[in-house]
Every structure is written in C-alpha cells, then in structure tokens.
Design a protein around this motif. Sequence first.
Motif, PDB file in Angstrom:
ATOM      1  N   UNK A   2       0.829  -1.198   0.000  1.00 14.02           N
ATOM      2  CA  UNK A   2       0.000   0.000   0.000  1.00 14.02           C
ATOM      3  C   UNK A   2       0.862   1.247   0.000  1.00 14.02           C
ATOM      4  N   UNK A   3       0.219   2.418  -0.265  1.00 18.34           N
ATOM      5  CA  UNK A   3       0.957   3.685  -0.234  1.00 18.34           C
ATOM      6  C   UNK A   3       1.554   3.923   1.135  1.00 18.34           C
ATOM      7  N   UNK A   4       0.810   3.536   2.192  1.00 15.67           N
ATOM      8  CA  UNK A   4       1.293   3.735   3.555  1.00 15.67           C
ATOM      9  C   UNK A   4       2.493   2.861   3.843  1.00 15.67           C
ATOM     10  N   UNK A 191       3.878  28.237  -4.498  1.00 16.79           N
ATOM     11  CA  UNK A 191       2.675  27.975  -3.723  1.00 16.79           C
ATOM     12  C   UNK A 191       1.504  27.530  -4.566  1.00 16.79           C
ATOM     13  N   UNK A 192       1.538  27.834  -5.874  1.00 17.08           N
ATOM     14  CA  UNK A 192       0.411  27.504  -6.747  1.00 17.08           C
ATOM     15  C   UNK A 192       0.260  26.000  -6.964  1.00 17.08           C
ATOM     16  N   UNK A 193       1.382  25.278  -7.014  1.00 13.93           N
ATOM     17  CA  UNK A 193       1.276  23.836  -7.269  1.00 13.93           C
ATOM     18  C   UNK A 193       0.657  23.122  -6.076  1.00 13.93           C
ATOM     19  N   UNK A 194       1.011  23.563  -4.880  1.00 10.10           N
ATOM     20  CA  UNK A 194       0.415  22.999  -3.673  1.00 10.10           C
ATOM     21  C   UNK A 194      -1.098  23.254  -3.675  1.00 10.10           C
ATOM     22  N   UNK A 195      -1.473  24.439  -4.083  1.00 10.06           N
ATOM     23  CA  UNK A 195      -2.893  24.773  -4.190  1.00 10.06           C
ATOM     24  C   UNK A 195      -3.585  23.878  -5.227  1.00 10.06           C
ATOM     25  N   UNK A 207       3.694  13.467  -0.642  1.00 14.65           N
ATOM     26  CA  UNK A 207       4.755  13.883  -1.559  1.00 14.65           C
ATOM     27  C   UNK A 207       5.787  14.660  -0.753  1.00 14.65           C
ATOM     28  N   UNK A 208       6.989  14.123  -0.530  1.00 15.82           N
ATOM     29  CA  UNK A 208       8.019  14.828   0.255  1.00 15.82           C
ATOM     30  C   UNK A 208       8.381  16.170  -0.367  1.00 15.82           C
ATOM     31  N   UNK A 209       8.776  17.124   0.476  1.00 14.80           N
ATOM     32  CA  UNK A 209       9.002  18.497   0.018  1.00 14.80           C
ATOM     33  C   UNK A 209      10.017  18.632  -1.113  1.00 14.80           C
ATOM     34  N   UNK A 210      11.136  17.879  -1.146  1.00 10.41           N
ATOM     35  CA  UNK A 210      12.059  18.095  -2.266  1.00 10.41           C
ATOM     36  C   UNK A 210      11.405  17.750  -3.606  1.00 10.41           C
ATOM     37  N   UNK A 211      10.578  16.699  -3.602  1.00  6.76           N
ATOM     38  CA  UNK A 211       9.909  16.266  -4.829  1.00  6.76           C
ATOM     39  C   UNK A 211       8.841  17.276  -5.224  1.00  6.76           C
ATOM     40  N   UNK A 212       8.083  17.734  -4.236  1.00  9.48           N
ATOM     41  CA  UNK A 212       7.030  18.716  -4.498  1.00  9.48           C
ATOM     42  C   UNK A 212       7.622  19.988  -5.107  1.00  9.48           C
ATOM     43  N   UNK A 213       8.793  20.396  -4.603  1.00  4.93           N
ATOM     44  CA  UNK A 213       9.436  21.603  -5.127  1.00  4.93           C
ATOM     45  C   UNK A 213       9.802  21.473  -6.593  1.00  4.93           C
ATOM     46  N   UNK A 214      10.345  20.331  -6.973  1.00  9.78           N
ATOM     47  CA  UNK A 214      10.711  20.115  -8.377  1.00  9.78           C
ATOM     48  C   UNK A 214       9.463  20.047  -9.248  1.00  9.78           C
ATOM     49  N   UNK A 215       8.415  19.384  -8.746  1.00 17.21           N
ATOM     50  CA  UNK A 215       7.158  19.303  -9.496  1.00 17.21           C
ATOM     51  C   UNK A 215       6.593  20.701  -9.744  1.00 17.21           C
TER      52      UNK A 215
END
Length: 312
Positions: A2-4, A191-195, A207-215
């Motif tokens: 599972x994802x968890x 901030x727009x991608x998080x939104x 989604x861990x922060x380093x990955x979210x930042x690149x996305x």
Amino acid sequence: MTSTSRLPVVLFLLITAILSGCSRQAIYDTAIDWERSAAGLEPDRIAVGELDIAYLRNKETVDGDTIVLIHGFGANKDNWTRLARELTDEFNVYAIDLPGHGDSSKELDLGYRFEDQVQHVARILDALDIDQAHLMGNSMGGAITALYSATFPEQVRSAVLFNPAGIFEYESELVELVTEGDNPLIPKESGDFDRLLDFALEKRPFVPWPILGVMEEKAIANREVNQVIFAAIRDTGFESDFRTAIREVPVPVLVVWGKEDRVINYRNADLFVEAIPRSTKVILDDIGHAPMVEAPKRSAQLFRDFIGDSKR
C-alpha cells in the motif's frame, strides 16, 4: 504494498539522498525512478514525425492484453504509476506523455483541441505498433479516450473514463474560478502547485518536500504551453458535437468519477452514460478528480471487474 507501507522505503531513499548531498532534482529523479520500478515500468522515447514522445512501458512483457493510459491536462505519464503497479503483472501497460506535457515535445502551434489530440494519440500508437488496447483516460485524457474510441473503434477493446472532460452541463468550482480570471490548474508562482493538488485531489498522496518543489518548478516552467492547451480545450467546439460523436462508441465503457471533484462536476457522469450505448458508471465517495491517483487499488479492481463482466 500500500501507499502507507511504501512510505518508510521512500523516506529511506530520500534521507539517503539528502545525506549524500544530492540536489533536489537528483532526489526527485531517485524517487520517480523508484516509483516506476516498483510499478514494473521503465521509461522510453519514440520519434513520431517531428515529435519526441516520452512514455512508460512494462519492464517485462507479459502474456496479456495491452493497456494505454492517457493523462489529463497539465499532468504526465507518472500520474499512472500507482495504478499501473496493480496491473503490470497481468497487462502490458503504456503510459504516454501527450504532446505538450511531461517529457514530450512542447510545440506551441501543434493543435491541442480534443480532435487534434485524438490524431496525435493515433500516430503515437501506430509508431508503437499497438493495434488494439484497453484505453484509460483521466479528465482531458478521458475526453480523448472517448473520442478515440468513436474514431478508431477497431483498435479499442474497452475504455475507462476517469472524471472525463467533454461534457460540462453541470458546472464545477473550476468554472467559477476561471470565469473570475483565476485558473488553479495553471501554476504561475511559488505555492500555486500545492494549491493545485489541494484543489484537484480529495485524498492527496504523500509527496516529500524536495519532490514537491521540483514538481512545482516543472509546472511553472510549462505555464506558456499549458495556457495554449487550456485555451484549445476551452474552444474545442460545441459540446453537442462531442456528445454526438461519443454516441458512436461501440465498445464497453466504464465511467468512474470521484464525487468530490472540484474540477468537473461528477453529475456529468449521467450524461456520459446516456450518450454512450454500452456504458456504466461508478461514483466514488471521498475521491476527487483523479481516482487512479487517490484510490489506485480500487480503480484497478474496478477495471478488472469491468472487463470480466464485458466478456460474459
């Protein structure tokens, strides 16, 4: 898994990468590569005329049918990895980056109306020597899948439409925002991608922060082509023409919709089922715009059950 239960493995990879001094991009690449590998997929590329098309496919071919996965607006092939993980043991899976998206060519003057994109997909599948497949599409990809099934029915075994675009009789929160000049689907600044994720997904995966930042960086970099594609979709033609076209779909179609969808109102599912002769619907409570991301195991099981019923 599972994802968890995958979470400790992902965190281990991230911590290892961070401690070894890797850049955010390197951490992103490591995590994406792990997700793909865990799903039994590997990346590849193919030239389709003037276009360079990126896609994912099975690392190992299996003795089963082919599935082609078509993502939505502003998305990419990796939106499908968690669903594909449930299917690559039984099916040969292809997840395509449509032109203008992901790692594929991003020509601004290519043509991105639904009917244009159907022809792009036809050229891609021909180049990949895929002459028959089950198709799955999400949002914009759902509209493309429906029209593809009407245009090339001999190539389609079945179709699954996850929260498809194309019919907008019942308006959504997105329509209200876009009318006011605010499109949450096109990130413009930090901030727009998080939104966007909060808006599109009811059950947002970790989604861990380093990955979210690149996305987010990638999404902002794609702003210009995303604006072109969104305008093309918005101006794609009369909705009545779309409904008329999908009445010609002869193959079995499953419409799956998250009830908490803020992008396209789930009540439009009834109109798809009314239009497509051999169709049925499933409405998922507590799910947003991307069931294959938010509930991959259930989405895969719905597909298995659906094609099982279709063969009877």
